[in-house]
Design a protein around this motif. Structure first.
Motif, PDB file in Angstrom:
ATOM      1  N   HIS A  80      -5.957  -6.971   1.744  1.00  0.00           N
ATOM      2  CA  HIS A  80      -5.567  -5.655   1.221  1.00  0.00           C
ATOM      3  C   HIS A  80      -6.686  -4.627   1.403  1.00  0.00           C
ATOM      4  CE1 HIS A  80      -7.580  -7.723  -2.078  1.00  0.00           C
ATOM      5  NE2 HIS A  80      -7.745  -6.571  -2.706  1.00  0.00           N
ATOM      6  N   ASN A 140       0.843  -1.192   0.000  1.00  0.00           N
ATOM      7  CA  ASN A 140       0.000   0.000   0.000  1.00  0.00           C
ATOM      8  C   ASN A 140       0.886   1.252   0.000  1.00  0.00           C
ATOM      9  OD1 ASN A 140      -1.674   2.253   1.037  1.00  0.00           O
ATOM     10  ND2 ASN A 140      -3.225   0.679   1.301  1.00  0.00           N
ATOM     11  N   GLU A 159      -6.421  -0.942   3.292  1.00  0.00           N
ATOM     12  CA  GLU A 159      -6.956   0.243   2.595  1.00  0.00           C
ATOM     13  C   GLU A 159      -7.971   0.977   3.471  1.00  0.00           C
ATOM     14  OE1 GLU A 159      -8.678  -0.851  -1.160  1.00  0.00           O
ATOM     15  OE2 GLU A 159      -6.782  -1.650  -1.921  1.00  0.00           O
TER      16      GLU A 159
END
Length: 342
Positions: free
Chosen positions: A299, A26, A303
Protein backbone atom coordinates in the motif's frame (compact mmCIF):
# COMPACT_ATOMS: atom_id res chain seq x y z
CA UNK A 1 -3.43 15.59 -11.93
CA UNK A 2 -6.50 16.26 -9.78
CA UNK A 3 -8.35 13.19 -10.97
CA UNK A 4 -7.78 9.62 -9.81
CA UNK A 5 -4.62 7.97 -11.09
CA UNK A 6 -5.63 5.08 -13.36
CA UNK A 7 -3.75 1.79 -12.85
CA UNK A 8 -3.55 -1.48 -14.79
CA UNK A 9 -1.92 -4.64 -13.39
CA UNK A 10 -0.05 -7.20 -15.52
CA UNK A 11 0.26 -10.59 -13.77
CA UNK A 12 -2.48 -11.62 -11.36
CA UNK A 13 -0.73 -14.10 -9.08
CA UNK A 14 -0.26 -13.50 -5.34
CA UNK A 15 1.68 -10.26 -5.75
CA UNK A 16 -0.37 -8.91 -8.66
CA UNK A 17 -3.53 -9.35 -6.60
CA UNK A 18 -1.85 -7.42 -3.76
CA UNK A 19 -1.25 -4.57 -6.22
CA UNK A 20 -4.88 -4.69 -7.39
CA UNK A 21 -6.17 -4.71 -3.82
CA UNK A 22 -4.01 -1.77 -2.71
CA UNK A 23 -5.00 0.25 -5.81
CA UNK A 24 -8.68 -0.43 -5.06
CA UNK A 25 -8.25 0.68 -1.45
CA UNK A 26 -6.56 3.97 -2.37
CA UNK A 27 -9.09 6.82 -2.70
CA UNK A 28 -6.93 8.62 -5.28
CA UNK A 29 -6.33 5.54 -7.44
CA UNK A 30 -8.56 3.58 -9.81
CA UNK A 31 -8.01 0.07 -11.17
CA UNK A 32 -9.06 0.05 -14.84
CA UNK A 33 -7.89 -3.37 -16.12
CA UNK A 34 -6.21 -6.66 -15.24
CA UNK A 35 -3.97 -8.77 -17.49
CA UNK A 36 -2.84 -12.41 -17.17
CA UNK A 37 -2.17 -15.29 -19.55
CA UNK A 38 -4.30 -17.60 -17.41
CA UNK A 39 -8.09 -17.85 -17.63
CA UNK A 40 -9.76 -15.25 -15.41
CA UNK A 41 -11.93 -17.88 -13.68
CA UNK A 42 -8.83 -19.66 -12.34
CA UNK A 43 -7.27 -16.56 -10.77
CA UNK A 44 -9.77 -15.64 -8.04
CA UNK A 45 -10.45 -12.13 -9.39
CA UNK A 46 -14.21 -12.08 -8.74
CA UNK A 47 -14.00 -8.95 -6.59
CA UNK A 48 -12.60 -6.81 -9.44
CA UNK A 49 -15.24 -5.59 -11.88
CA UNK A 50 -12.81 -4.34 -14.53
CA UNK A 51 -11.94 -5.48 -18.07
CA UNK A 52 -9.64 -8.53 -18.22
CA UNK A 53 -7.10 -9.26 -20.96
CA UNK A 54 -4.88 -12.27 -21.70
CA UNK A 55 -1.95 -10.21 -22.98
CA UNK A 56 -0.40 -6.79 -22.55
CA UNK A 57 -0.62 -6.25 -26.31
CA UNK A 58 -4.38 -6.91 -26.28
CA UNK A 59 -4.81 -4.35 -23.52
CA UNK A 60 -2.68 -1.73 -25.29
CA UNK A 61 -4.77 -2.27 -28.45
CA UNK A 62 -8.03 -1.80 -26.50
CA UNK A 63 -7.77 1.96 -26.17
CA UNK A 64 -8.55 1.89 -22.43
CA UNK A 65 -7.00 4.90 -20.75
CA UNK A 66 -4.45 4.20 -18.00
CA UNK A 67 -1.76 6.37 -16.41
CA UNK A 68 0.29 3.57 -14.83
CA UNK A 69 0.90 -0.10 -15.61
CA UNK A 70 2.14 -2.33 -12.79
CA UNK A 71 4.22 -5.30 -13.96
CA UNK A 72 3.90 -8.19 -11.49
CA UNK A 73 4.55 -11.03 -13.93
CA UNK A 74 7.35 -13.65 -13.70
CA UNK A 75 10.84 -12.07 -13.42
CA UNK A 76 11.91 -13.09 -16.91
CA UNK A 77 9.11 -11.02 -18.48
CA UNK A 78 9.82 -7.79 -16.57
CA UNK A 79 12.23 -6.23 -19.08
CA UNK A 80 10.17 -6.97 -22.22
CA UNK A 81 6.84 -5.94 -20.68
CA UNK A 82 8.39 -2.90 -19.00
CA UNK A 83 9.69 -1.68 -22.37
CA UNK A 84 6.22 -2.07 -23.93
CA UNK A 85 4.66 -0.09 -21.06
CA UNK A 86 7.12 2.79 -21.48
CA UNK A 87 6.89 2.68 -25.29
CA UNK A 88 3.12 3.10 -24.93
CA UNK A 89 3.65 6.31 -22.96
CA UNK A 90 2.59 5.05 -19.54
CA UNK A 91 4.38 5.25 -16.20
CA UNK A 92 5.82 1.92 -15.04
CA UNK A 93 5.68 0.21 -11.66
CA UNK A 94 7.90 -2.87 -11.84
CA UNK A 95 8.08 -5.63 -9.25
CA UNK A 96 11.43 -6.83 -7.98
CA UNK A 97 13.74 -7.64 -9.61
CA UNK A 98 13.63 -4.84 -12.17
CA UNK A 99 15.02 -7.34 -14.70
CA UNK A 100 17.44 -10.26 -14.74
CA UNK A 101 20.37 -8.35 -16.27
CA UNK A 102 22.01 -4.98 -15.75
CA UNK A 103 21.83 -4.40 -19.51
CA UNK A 104 18.02 -4.76 -19.56
CA UNK A 105 17.63 -2.52 -16.50
CA UNK A 106 19.74 0.17 -18.18
CA UNK A 107 17.54 -0.08 -21.28
CA UNK A 108 14.40 0.45 -19.15
CA UNK A 109 15.91 3.53 -17.47
CA UNK A 110 16.92 4.97 -20.86
CA UNK A 111 13.44 4.36 -22.29
CA UNK A 112 11.80 6.02 -19.28
CA UNK A 113 13.99 9.10 -19.75
CA UNK A 114 13.34 9.11 -23.50
CA UNK A 115 9.56 8.96 -22.98
CA UNK A 116 9.56 11.28 -19.92
CA UNK A 117 7.87 8.57 -17.84
CA UNK A 118 8.53 7.52 -14.27
CA UNK A 119 9.89 4.06 -13.44
CA UNK A 120 9.03 2.88 -9.92
CA UNK A 121 10.75 -0.23 -8.54
CA UNK A 122 9.00 -2.27 -5.85
CA UNK A 123 11.23 -2.76 -2.80
CA UNK A 124 8.66 -2.77 -0.03
CA UNK A 125 10.98 -3.76 2.84
CA UNK A 126 12.23 -0.16 2.98
CA UNK A 127 8.87 0.87 4.43
CA UNK A 128 9.02 -1.09 7.68
CA UNK A 129 9.69 0.88 10.90
CA UNK A 130 13.01 -0.94 11.66
CA UNK A 131 14.21 -0.10 8.11
CA UNK A 132 13.45 3.61 8.50
CA UNK A 133 15.02 3.59 11.95
CA UNK A 134 18.27 1.97 10.78
CA UNK A 135 18.52 4.25 7.73
CA UNK A 136 18.11 7.35 9.94
CA UNK A 137 20.60 5.99 12.48
CA UNK A 138 23.24 5.37 9.81
CA UNK A 139 22.73 8.81 8.25
CA UNK A 140 23.02 10.47 11.67
CA UNK A 141 26.62 9.24 11.99
CA UNK A 142 26.01 8.06 15.57
CA UNK A 143 27.49 4.64 14.80
CA UNK A 144 30.77 6.12 13.59
CA UNK A 145 32.84 3.99 11.23
CA UNK A 146 31.15 0.80 9.99
CA UNK A 147 33.33 -2.26 10.62
CA UNK A 148 31.27 -5.35 9.76
CA UNK A 149 27.82 -6.11 8.38
CA UNK A 150 26.29 -9.58 8.31
CA UNK A 151 23.02 -10.33 6.52
CA UNK A 152 21.39 -13.73 7.11
CA UNK A 153 18.39 -14.88 5.05
CA UNK A 154 17.24 -18.36 6.02
CA UNK A 155 13.88 -19.24 4.48
CA UNK A 156 11.80 -22.29 3.68
CA UNK A 157 10.94 -22.84 0.03
CA UNK A 158 10.03 -26.45 -0.70
CA UNK A 159 7.69 -28.35 -3.04
CA UNK A 160 4.75 -26.33 -1.70
CA UNK A 161 6.34 -23.33 -3.43
CA UNK A 162 8.32 -24.82 -6.32
CA UNK A 163 5.46 -26.56 -8.11
CA UNK A 164 6.08 -28.19 -11.51
CA UNK A 165 3.54 -25.92 -13.26
CA UNK A 166 4.97 -22.74 -11.69
CA UNK A 167 7.57 -20.35 -13.16
CA UNK A 168 9.36 -20.42 -9.80
CA UNK A 169 12.60 -22.38 -10.06
CA UNK A 170 12.89 -22.07 -13.86
CA UNK A 171 16.17 -20.36 -14.74
CA UNK A 172 14.87 -18.19 -17.59
CA UNK A 173 11.78 -16.92 -15.76
CA UNK A 174 12.95 -16.96 -12.13
CA UNK A 175 16.64 -16.04 -12.46
CA UNK A 176 17.78 -17.55 -9.16
CA UNK A 177 17.32 -17.50 -5.41
CA UNK A 178 18.84 -14.04 -4.95
CA UNK A 179 16.57 -12.51 -7.58
CA UNK A 180 13.26 -13.96 -6.41
CA UNK A 181 13.66 -14.51 -2.68
CA UNK A 182 16.30 -12.16 -1.36
CA UNK A 183 16.62 -9.15 -3.67
CA UNK A 184 14.69 -7.16 -1.02
CA UNK A 185 17.56 -7.64 1.40
CA UNK A 186 20.23 -6.79 -1.15
CA UNK A 187 18.21 -3.63 -1.80
CA UNK A 188 18.27 -2.79 1.92
CA UNK A 189 22.01 -3.47 2.07
CA UNK A 190 22.65 -1.12 -0.86
CA UNK A 191 20.28 1.52 0.58
CA UNK A 192 22.06 1.42 3.94
CA UNK A 193 25.71 0.94 3.02
CA UNK A 194 26.19 1.53 -0.71
CA UNK A 195 27.91 -0.57 -3.34
CA UNK A 196 30.15 -3.60 -2.79
CA UNK A 197 33.46 -4.80 -4.26
CA UNK A 198 35.95 -7.69 -3.86
CA UNK A 199 33.14 -10.26 -3.94
CA UNK A 200 33.82 -13.90 -3.06
CA UNK A 201 31.13 -16.55 -3.05
CA UNK A 202 30.40 -20.21 -2.52
CA UNK A 203 27.13 -21.83 -3.62
CA UNK A 204 25.35 -25.11 -2.91
CA UNK A 205 22.23 -26.97 -3.98
CA UNK A 206 21.33 -29.06 -0.93
CA UNK A 207 17.73 -30.19 -1.40
CA UNK A 208 16.33 -28.44 -4.47
CA UNK A 209 17.99 -30.48 -7.23
CA UNK A 210 14.61 -31.79 -8.45
CA UNK A 211 12.77 -28.50 -7.78
CA UNK A 212 14.92 -25.71 -9.28
CA UNK A 213 17.48 -25.02 -12.00
CA UNK A 214 19.83 -23.21 -9.61
CA UNK A 215 21.43 -23.07 -6.15
CA UNK A 216 19.40 -22.99 -2.94
CA UNK A 217 22.15 -21.67 -0.62
CA UNK A 218 25.18 -19.44 -0.63
CA UNK A 219 27.89 -17.71 1.39
CA UNK A 220 28.90 -14.36 -0.10
CA UNK A 221 31.57 -12.03 1.34
CA UNK A 222 32.64 -8.60 0.13
CA UNK A 223 33.96 -5.16 1.03
CA UNK A 224 31.83 -2.03 0.98
CA UNK A 225 33.09 0.70 -1.34
CA UNK A 226 32.36 3.17 1.50
CA UNK A 227 34.38 1.16 4.05
CA UNK A 228 33.88 -1.94 6.16
CA UNK A 229 33.31 -5.54 5.17
CA UNK A 230 30.18 -7.60 4.84
CA UNK A 231 28.66 -10.99 4.22
CA UNK A 232 25.39 -12.34 2.90
CA UNK A 233 24.49 -15.87 3.95
CA UNK A 234 21.30 -17.27 2.45
CA UNK A 235 19.35 -20.48 2.04
CA UNK A 236 15.90 -21.69 1.03
CA UNK A 237 16.69 -25.15 2.43
CA UNK A 238 15.27 -24.47 5.92
CA UNK A 239 12.83 -27.19 6.91
CA UNK A 240 9.08 -26.43 7.06
CA UNK A 241 9.04 -22.66 7.75
CA UNK A 242 11.17 -19.49 7.55
CA UNK A 243 13.88 -19.17 10.19
CA UNK A 244 15.00 -15.53 9.90
CA UNK A 245 16.03 -12.54 7.89
CA UNK A 246 18.51 -10.47 9.88
CA UNK A 247 21.14 -7.80 9.63
CA UNK A 248 23.89 -7.34 12.23
CA UNK A 249 26.05 -4.21 12.27
CA UNK A 250 29.32 -3.90 14.19
CA UNK A 251 30.49 -0.29 14.21
CA UNK A 252 32.90 2.06 15.95
CA UNK A 253 30.35 3.34 18.50
CA UNK A 254 28.09 0.36 18.95
CA UNK A 255 26.36 -2.73 17.61
CA UNK A 256 22.84 -3.66 16.57
CA UNK A 257 20.80 -6.48 15.11
CA UNK A 258 17.52 -6.25 13.24
CA UNK A 259 15.94 -9.69 12.98
CA UNK A 260 12.77 -11.76 13.06
CA UNK A 261 11.31 -13.63 10.08
CA UNK A 262 10.97 -10.44 8.05
CA UNK A 263 13.54 -8.06 9.59
CA UNK A 264 10.60 -6.80 11.60
CA UNK A 265 12.15 -6.30 15.05
CA UNK A 266 15.23 -4.71 16.59
CA UNK A 267 16.73 -7.60 18.57
CA UNK A 268 19.80 -5.80 19.89
CA UNK A 269 20.87 -2.17 20.11
CA UNK A 270 23.80 -0.98 22.21
CA UNK A 271 25.20 2.35 20.99
CA UNK A 272 27.26 4.99 22.77
CA UNK A 273 25.14 7.88 24.17
CA UNK A 274 22.02 6.58 22.41
CA UNK A 275 18.63 5.49 23.66
CA UNK A 276 16.55 3.23 21.43
CA UNK A 277 13.21 4.88 20.52
CA UNK A 278 9.95 2.94 20.51
CA UNK A 279 9.11 1.94 16.95
CA UNK A 280 5.71 1.50 15.36
CA UNK A 281 4.71 -2.16 14.79
CA UNK A 282 5.73 -3.79 11.50
CA UNK A 283 3.08 -5.07 9.13
CA UNK A 284 2.83 -8.89 9.08
CA UNK A 285 4.49 -10.86 6.30
CA UNK A 286 2.61 -11.74 3.11
CA UNK A 287 0.85 -15.03 3.82
CA UNK A 288 0.68 -17.43 0.88
CA UNK A 289 -0.77 -20.32 2.88
CA UNK A 290 1.99 -22.92 3.01
CA UNK A 291 4.79 -20.37 2.87
CA UNK A 292 5.41 -16.77 3.95
CA UNK A 293 6.92 -13.76 2.20
CA UNK A 294 8.23 -10.32 3.05
CA UNK A 295 6.33 -7.68 5.01
CA UNK A 296 3.04 -6.64 3.38
CA UNK A 297 3.86 -3.03 2.51
CA UNK A 298 2.48 -2.71 -1.03
CA UNK A 299 0.00 0.00 0.00
CA UNK A 300 2.96 2.33 0.62
CA UNK A 301 4.14 1.77 -2.95
CA UNK A 302 0.77 2.73 -4.46
CA UNK A 303 0.64 5.79 -2.16
CA UNK A 304 4.11 6.81 -3.34
CA UNK A 305 3.16 6.45 -7.03
CA UNK A 306 0.05 8.62 -6.49
CA UNK A 307 2.04 11.22 -4.52
CA UNK A 308 4.79 11.42 -7.17
CA UNK A 309 2.38 11.73 -10.11
CA UNK A 310 0.44 14.43 -8.26
CA UNK A 311 3.67 16.30 -7.58
CA UNK A 312 3.61 15.88 -3.81
CA UNK A 313 6.63 13.66 -3.22
CA UNK A 314 9.72 12.03 -4.72
CA UNK A 315 10.14 8.35 -5.64
CA UNK A 316 10.95 6.10 -2.68
CA UNK A 317 12.69 3.44 -4.78
CA UNK A 318 13.96 4.84 -8.02
CA UNK A 319 15.04 2.97 -11.12
CA UNK A 320 18.77 3.54 -10.58
CA UNK A 321 18.52 1.76 -7.22
CA UNK A 322 16.59 -1.07 -8.88
CA UNK A 323 19.40 -1.29 -11.44
CA UNK A 324 22.07 -1.47 -8.72
CA UNK A 325 20.32 -4.42 -7.04
CA UNK A 326 20.30 -6.32 -10.35
CA UNK A 327 23.95 -5.34 -10.92
CA UNK A 328 25.04 -6.62 -7.49
CA UNK A 329 23.19 -9.93 -7.92
CA UNK A 330 24.60 -10.36 -11.43
CA UNK A 331 28.15 -9.82 -10.12
CA UNK A 332 27.60 -12.36 -7.34
CA UNK A 333 26.19 -14.94 -9.74
CA UNK A 334 29.05 -14.37 -12.21
CA UNK A 335 31.25 -16.11 -9.64
CA UNK A 336 29.39 -19.36 -10.32
CA UNK A 337 31.39 -19.54 -13.52
CA UNK A 338 34.44 -20.09 -11.34
CA UNK A 339 33.08 -23.51 -10.43
CA UNK A 340 32.60 -22.91 -6.73
CA UNK A 341 29.12 -24.38 -6.63
CA UNK A 342 29.01 -27.62 -4.62
Amino acid sequence: MNDKIKFTVVGCGHIGKRHAEMISRNGEAELVALIDVKDKSSLGLETYDVPFFNSLDAFLDSGIQTDVINVASPNGFHAEQGMKVLESGRHLVIEKPMSLTKKDSEALIFKGLQKHKQVFCVMQNRYSPPSFWLKDLLESGKLGEIFMVQINCYWNRDDRYYKPESWHGKKELDGGTLFTQFSHFIDLMYWYFGDITNIQAKFADFNHEKLTDFEDSGFVSFDFVNGGMGSLNYSTSVWNKNLESSITVIAENGSLKVGGQYMNEVEYCHIKDYEMPELAPTNPGNDYGAYKGSAANHHYIIENVVDVLKGRNSITTNALEGLKVVDIIERIYNLKDNKNEL
